[in-house]
Design a protein around this motif. Sequence first.
Motif, PDB file in Angstrom:
ATOM      1  N   UNK A  20       0.641  -1.079   0.157  1.00 35.87           N
ATOM      2  CA  UNK A  20       0.199   0.038  -0.002  1.00 35.87           C
ATOM      3  C   UNK A  20       0.803   1.569  -0.171  1.00 35.87           C
ATOM      4  N   UNK A  21       1.852   1.456  -0.064  1.00 33.19           N
ATOM      5  CA  UNK A  21       3.009   2.278  -0.576  1.00 33.19           C
ATOM      6  C   UNK A  21       3.619   3.352   1.161  1.00 33.19           C
ATOM      7  N   UNK A  22       2.888   2.452   1.658  1.00 31.97           N
ATOM      8  CA  UNK A  22       3.684   1.953   3.796  1.00 31.97           C
ATOM      9  C   UNK A  22       5.229   2.402   3.776  1.00 31.97           C
ATOM     10  N   UNK A  23       5.819   3.052   4.553  1.00 33.12           N
ATOM     11  CA  UNK A  23       7.602   2.855   4.437  1.00 33.12           C
ATOM     12  C   UNK A  23       7.089   2.033   6.149  1.00 33.12           C
ATOM     13  N   UNK A  24       7.946   1.049   5.633  1.00 30.48           N
ATOM     14  CA  UNK A  24       7.951  -0.046   7.295  1.00 30.48           C
ATOM     15  C   UNK A  24       9.561   0.040   7.374  1.00 30.48           C
ATOM     16  N   UNK A  25       9.319   0.338   8.719  1.00 30.37           N
ATOM     17  CA  UNK A  25      10.825   0.421   9.421  1.00 30.37           C
ATOM     18  C   UNK A  25      11.060  -0.869  10.879  1.00 30.37           C
ATOM     19  N   UNK A  26      11.854  -1.317  11.061  1.00 32.12           N
ATOM     20  CA  UNK A  26      11.629  -2.287  11.540  1.00 32.12           C
ATOM     21  C   UNK A  26      12.751  -1.769  12.680  1.00 32.12           C
ATOM     22  N   UNK A  27      12.400  -2.041  14.815  1.00 34.77           N
ATOM     23  CA  UNK A  27      13.175  -1.162  15.648  1.00 34.77           C
ATOM     24  C   UNK A  27      12.693  -1.961  16.956  1.00 34.77           C
ATOM     25  N   UNK A  28      13.651  -2.196  17.710  1.00 39.06           N
ATOM     26  CA  UNK A  28      13.144  -2.324  19.905  1.00 39.06           C
ATOM     27  C   UNK A  28      12.946  -1.120  20.129  1.00 39.06           C
ATOM     28  N   UNK A  29      12.009  -1.855  21.268  1.00 34.26           N
ATOM     29  CA  UNK A  29      12.011  -0.108  21.899  1.00 34.26           C
ATOM     30  C   UNK A  29      12.781   0.815  22.370  1.00 34.26           C
ATOM     31  N   UNK A  30      14.170  -0.407  22.788  1.00 39.51           N
ATOM     32  CA  UNK A  30      15.209   0.918  23.483  1.00 39.51           C
ATOM     33  C   UNK A  30      15.783   1.400  21.910  1.00 39.51           C
ATOM     34  N   UNK A  31      15.854   1.360  20.773  1.00 38.97           N
ATOM     35  CA  UNK A  31      15.830   2.185  19.251  1.00 38.97           C
ATOM     36  C   UNK A  31      14.976   3.270  18.894  1.00 38.97           C
ATOM     37  N   UNK A  32      13.813   3.325  19.318  1.00 40.36           N
ATOM     38  CA  UNK A  32      12.609   3.548  19.250  1.00 40.36           C
ATOM     39  C   UNK A  32      12.539   5.787  18.585  1.00 40.36           C
ATOM     40  N   UNK A  33      12.866   5.956  19.875  1.00 31.51           N
ATOM     41  CA  UNK A  33      13.520   6.601  20.076  1.00 31.51           C
ATOM     42  C   UNK A  33      14.297   8.093  18.781  1.00 31.51           C
ATOM     43  N   UNK A  34      15.053   7.120  18.863  1.00 25.30           N
ATOM     44  CA  UNK A  34      16.425   7.363  17.762  1.00 25.30           C
ATOM     45  C   UNK A  34      16.025   7.121  16.367  1.00 25.30           C
ATOM     46  N   UNK A  35      15.164   5.531  16.366  1.00 23.44           N
ATOM     47  CA  UNK A  35      14.722   5.963  14.752  1.00 23.44           C
ATOM     48  C   UNK A  35      13.568   6.596  14.468  1.00 23.44           C
ATOM     49  N   UNK A  36      12.726   7.238  15.571  1.00 21.45           N
ATOM     50  CA  UNK A  36      11.846   8.345  15.258  1.00 21.45           C
ATOM     51  C   UNK A  36      12.698   9.472  14.882  1.00 21.45           C
ATOM     52  N   UNK A  37      13.606   9.779  15.119  1.00 16.14           N
ATOM     53  CA  UNK A  37      14.271  11.172  15.532  1.00 16.14           C
ATOM     54  C   UNK A  37      15.281  11.259  14.340  1.00 16.14           C
ATOM     55  N   UNK A  38      15.682  10.337  13.930  1.00 16.65           N
ATOM     56  CA  UNK A  38      16.115  10.114  12.439  1.00 16.65           C
ATOM     57  C   UNK A  38      15.147  10.027  11.374  1.00 16.65           C
ATOM     58  N   UNK A  39      14.231   9.977  11.550  1.00 17.50           N
ATOM     59  CA  UNK A  39      12.738   9.816  10.601  1.00 17.50           C
ATOM     60  C   UNK A  39      12.692  11.624  10.224  1.00 17.50           C
ATOM     61  N   UNK A  40      12.258  11.831  11.607  1.00 14.14           N
ATOM     62  CA  UNK A  40      11.827  13.205  11.401  1.00 14.14           C
ATOM     63  C   UNK A  40      12.983  14.120  11.317  1.00 14.14           C
ATOM     64  N   UNK A  41      13.983  13.816  10.865  1.00 14.05           N
ATOM     65  CA  UNK A  41      14.920  14.592  11.109  1.00 14.05           C
ATOM     66  C   UNK A  41      15.790  14.493   9.282  1.00 14.05           C
ATOM     67  N   UNK A  42      15.309  13.662   8.607  1.00 10.73           N
ATOM     68  CA  UNK A  42      15.323  13.275   7.777  1.00 10.73           C
ATOM     69  C   UNK A  42      14.252  13.599   6.186  1.00 10.73           C
ATOM     70  N   UNK A  43      13.077  14.162   7.166  1.00 12.90           N
ATOM     71  CA  UNK A  43      11.412  14.716   6.726  1.00 12.90           C
ATOM     72  C   UNK A  43      12.135  16.180   6.731  1.00 12.90           C
ATOM     73  N   UNK A  44      13.254  16.727   7.616  1.00 12.06           N
ATOM     74  CA  UNK A  44      12.792  17.703   7.039  1.00 12.06           C
ATOM     75  C   UNK A  44      12.207  18.356   7.911  1.00 12.06           C
ATOM     76  N   UNK A  45      11.699  18.328   8.711  1.00  7.88           N
ATOM     77  CA  UNK A  45      10.247  18.121   9.396  1.00  7.88           C
ATOM     78  C   UNK A  45      10.818  19.609  11.414  1.00  7.88           C
ATOM     79  N   UNK A  46      10.381  20.415  10.871  1.00  4.28           N
ATOM     80  CA  UNK A  46      10.534  21.664  12.211  1.00  4.28           C
ATOM     81  C   UNK A  46       9.553  21.034  13.248  1.00  4.28           C
TER      82      UNK A  46
END
Length: 219
Positions: free
Chosen positions: A52-78
Motif C-alpha cells: 500500500x506504499x507505506x514505508x515500513x521500519x523495524x526496531x526495538x523499544x530501545x531504538x525507537x526514540x533514535x529511529x523517530x528522531x532520524x525519520x523526523x530529521x530526514x523529513x526536514x520537519x520543524x
Amino acid sequence: MSSRERILGRVRRALADVHGEDGPVERTYLREHGERNVEETVELLAENLADYRAIVHRCTEAELAAVIGRLVAERGSGTVVVPAGLAPRWLAATDAEQVPDRAESTPRELDRVDSVVTGCAVAIAETGTIVLDGGPDQGRRRITLVPDHHICVVLVPDQVVSSVPQALERLDPTRPLTWISGPSATSDIELDRVEGVHGPRTLEVLLVSRDQPSDASNS
C-alpha cells in the motif's frame, strides 16, 4: 404490527414446511485465512503495508526514540504534532518543535505542521491496515488527517492480529475509529493515482519489537 414484523412473519410462514437441504443456509466465516505463527503474521503485515506504499521500519523499544528522531530529521520537519498520551521517551531524540494536540487547533494551523507521531489501537496483517481509535497515544482524528507526514508506532506482537474479525473483537465501535491502509490516495476514471487528497501523503510505520534486535532499517 410493524412492517418489520409483517415481513418476518411472511418469511416464517414461507419456510414452515421447508426441511433438510432446502432449508435456510447458515453461513460461517473464517476468522483468519490460513494458519500463521506470530513471526509469519508480522511478516504478512509488513508486506501488505509496503504494497500500500507505506514505508515500513523495524526496531526495538530501545531504538525507537533514535529511529523517530532520524525519520523526523530526514523529513526536514520543524514541527511535530504530539498526542497528549504519547510516551515522552518516544520523542527524546527529536529536535523538532512539539505541537500539542489541542481541541482549539484549527485545520489551517494543523496544515502548517510538518509531521505527526502516534501509536495505534491494532494492526491487521491480512489487509495491511492500521486502526486508530482516538486513544491517548493517538489523539484526535484530525491530527492524522491534516499533516502531510504520519509516523505510526505498532507494538509487536501485542498490537498485531491476522484478520479483520480479530481486530473487531479488540475495538470499541463507539469510539472514533480511523482505518488506514497506506498513505492517503485516490484515482480518477483513468486510474491516475493522486496521493494526499484526504490525509498524509507519506505514512511511515514502525514495527517495534520488545526483544528482537534490529538494524532499524526499512523492510
